[in-house]
Design an enzyme around this catalytic site. Sequence first.
Site, PDB file in Angstrom:
ATOM      1  N   ASP A 191       5.331 -40.157  69.178  1.00 29.28           N
ATOM      2  CA  ASP A 191       3.985 -39.420  69.043  1.00 29.28           C
ATOM      3  C   ASP A 191       3.444 -38.920  69.825  1.00 29.28           C
ATOM      4  O   ASP A 191       2.508 -37.647  70.638  1.00 29.28           O
ATOM      5  CB  ASP A 191       2.916 -40.041  67.913  1.00 29.28           C
ATOM      6  CG  ASP A 191       3.865 -40.411  66.685  1.00 29.28           C
ATOM      7  OD1 ASP A 191       4.626 -39.964  66.656  1.00 29.28           O
ATOM      8  OD2 ASP A 191       2.702 -41.354  66.296  1.00 29.28           O
TER       9      ASP A 191
ATOM     10  N   HIS B   2       4.833 -41.791  63.571  1.00 31.05           N
ATOM     11  CA  HIS B   2       4.242 -42.996  63.205  1.00 31.05           C
ATOM     12  C   HIS B   2       4.745 -44.076  64.287  1.00 31.05           C
ATOM     13  O   HIS B   2       4.367 -45.315  64.321  1.00 31.05           O
ATOM     14  CB  HIS B   2       4.332 -44.014  62.052  1.00 31.05           C
ATOM     15  CG  HIS B   2       3.178 -42.339  61.145  1.00 31.05           C
ATOM     16  ND1 HIS B   2       2.001 -42.284  61.794  1.00 31.05           N
ATOM     17  CD2 HIS B   2       3.532 -41.466  59.988  1.00 31.05           C
ATOM     18  CE1 HIS B   2       1.090 -41.351  60.743  1.00 31.05           C
ATOM     19  NE2 HIS B   2       2.102 -41.247  60.006  1.00 31.05           N
TER      20      HIS B   2
END
Length: 181
Positions: free
Chosen positions: A177, A172
């Site tokens: 990511d 996150h």
Amino acid sequence: IQEMENEWKNKKRIRSGKPARPPLYTAEDAIKSLEIFKPVQYDEIIEIAACKVYQGGIVDTFEAFVNPRMPIPKKISELTSITDDMVSDALGIEEILPRFMEFCKDSILVAHNAKFDVGFIYANIKRLGLSYDILPAIDTLNLFRAGYNEEVKKFNLKAMAKYFKVKQEQHHRAIDDTKVT
């Protein structure tokens, strides 16, 4: 089929005076990620990142915090580790988004759950009254779900990283990511 569709789209682009896009297999892909929170009235981007990938390697990166001009909810800070202090001196989305789009220019976007992230980018472009060509996007969520639905139960980015044994250091967080994708 994808290459035929790309060829058709390129012919259309050339007829309208725009440059052709490279074939998918030679394209410089911009893999992007966002960290977003949803206040009561609308969503805000608090971090955005992209990696340009060429021939299997990262050749350039873009990452930025975005000042949402409102407090980040505690739940979002716990999920992302992004605090109000981290974004307090950051530029607003109206300044960051044009830089991000310039970085991604002439790229194919690759994202896990692209419908959400890419849709959110274009919603902000529209909200800000900006004008950019819509870039083609590949959704690794759909690819993972279609190709591995009999082998795994979850299809989120964490599950995909685990399945392919890709190290994910800060789940996150936009740049991590992006690299995982």
